[in-house]
Write an enzyme that holds these catalytic residues in place. Sequence first.
Site, PDB file in Angstrom:
ATOM      1  N   LYS A 194       0.747  -1.312  -0.135  1.00 14.45           N
ATOM      2  CA  LYS A 194       0.047  -0.063   0.100  1.00 14.45           C
ATOM      3  C   LYS A 194       0.799   1.252  -0.115  1.00 14.45           C
ATOM      4  CE  LYS A 194      -3.837  -2.315   2.206  1.00 14.45           C
ATOM      5  NZ  LYS A 194      -4.540  -2.803   3.453  1.00 14.45           N
TER       6      LYS A 194
ATOM      7  N   ASP B 167     -11.025   3.138   4.483  1.00 16.43           N
ATOM      8  CA  ASP B 167     -11.188   1.597   4.371  1.00 16.43           C
ATOM      9  C   ASP B 167     -12.890   1.212   4.248  1.00 16.43           C
ATOM     10  OD1 ASP B 167      -9.713  -0.319   3.915  1.00 16.43           O
ATOM     11  OD2 ASP B 167      -8.967  -0.866   5.917  1.00 16.43           O
TER      12      ASP B 167
ATOM     13  N   GLN C  92      -4.792  -1.881   9.686  1.00 18.17           N
ATOM     14  CA  GLN C  92      -4.665  -2.978   9.074  1.00 18.17           C
ATOM     15  C   GLN C  92      -5.192  -4.027   9.983  1.00 18.17           C
ATOM     16  OE1 GLN C  92      -3.207  -3.495   5.838  1.00 18.17           O
ATOM     17  NE2 GLN C  92      -4.220  -5.613   6.220  1.00 18.17           N
TER      18      GLN C  92
END
Length: 288
Positions: A53, A120, A97
């Site tokens: 990422k 997200d 994460q």
Amino acid sequence: MSAKIIDGKRLSQEVRGECQARAARLAEKGTQPGLAVVIVGDNPASIVYVRNKAKACSETGIYSEVHEFPENADQDEVIGRIQELNRNPGIHGILVQLPLPRHFDSSRVIESVAVEKDVDGFHLYNIGALVTGSSIFPPCTPNGVMKMLEKYDIPIEGQHAVIVGRSNIVGKPMALMLLQKGATVTICTSRTRNLSEHTSRADILIVAAGRPCLVTAMMVKPGATVIDVGINRLPDGKLAGDVDFESVKEKAGYITPVPGGVGPMTIAMLLCNTVVAAEQAHARLQGN
Ligand code: NAP
């Protein structure tokens, strides 16, 4: 006849090119999009995802920083850092994460991300917005699948979509997005009786179970679109999806490979959400 391959790698490059151009236009106006990634522990897969990422951000003109915490980190300390990032005007997107260590309450940590930085799309507000069809930051993996269907002109309205898997990050938001576009949606889980009875009726079959070779050719309707979200590490170290690609490609109309299918699209959609968050923050600064 062999299925058409949906090339996620090529498509993701196209999407990333669009993001790069938008990020550059924004930077010219004084706002460089910025993403912060919070990672707790040393899960090897998570470390690879975070590294990928960060690399994708730098290739797209997005500033990124990684906040690492040890496996035994205190939850309040992590939340404290997220709150600091919420206040940081140079950071437009915050990604936690997953999975977090067992002693964490993942929902509490996710809810601590400011809604306008939740790139997200896992915050309850964003999930609620998805339910009502007005999502701000659609979750990246199902959004990547939607982009694939759109770019390959695969009709959704009136089609029967079957999703295998009901996770909060893939299966459930995928179902909502397809429903919003007018599909008739069936969701299958590990408790579903006679899975193939459902999968073989799908015009669009999306598999996100994390079980290598779960879906074989006999479970697929001829000409169906088969999207394989699964990423499984086999004992020989190779990556495999949830679909038996070799046999299913002889029966499906469209199919995604693993690797090179949904995976690259997920990262591309994260970059898009970060650019959108930065554009919105810039507009707020201008008083629009
Ligand atoms: P998850 O949270 O483990 O959920 C898996 C789902 O599949 C569960 O709902 C489970 O049912 C269902 N399932 C498991 N075995 C099944 C079976 N035999 N028949 C029918 N349903 C079954 O996993 P996830 O996070 O959604 O991820 C799924 C897969 O996608 C994994 O391989 C993951 O690595 C991959 N993934 C890929 C990307 C990408 O970017 N390509 C992104 C995210 C995830 P129950 O709920 O009944 O247990």
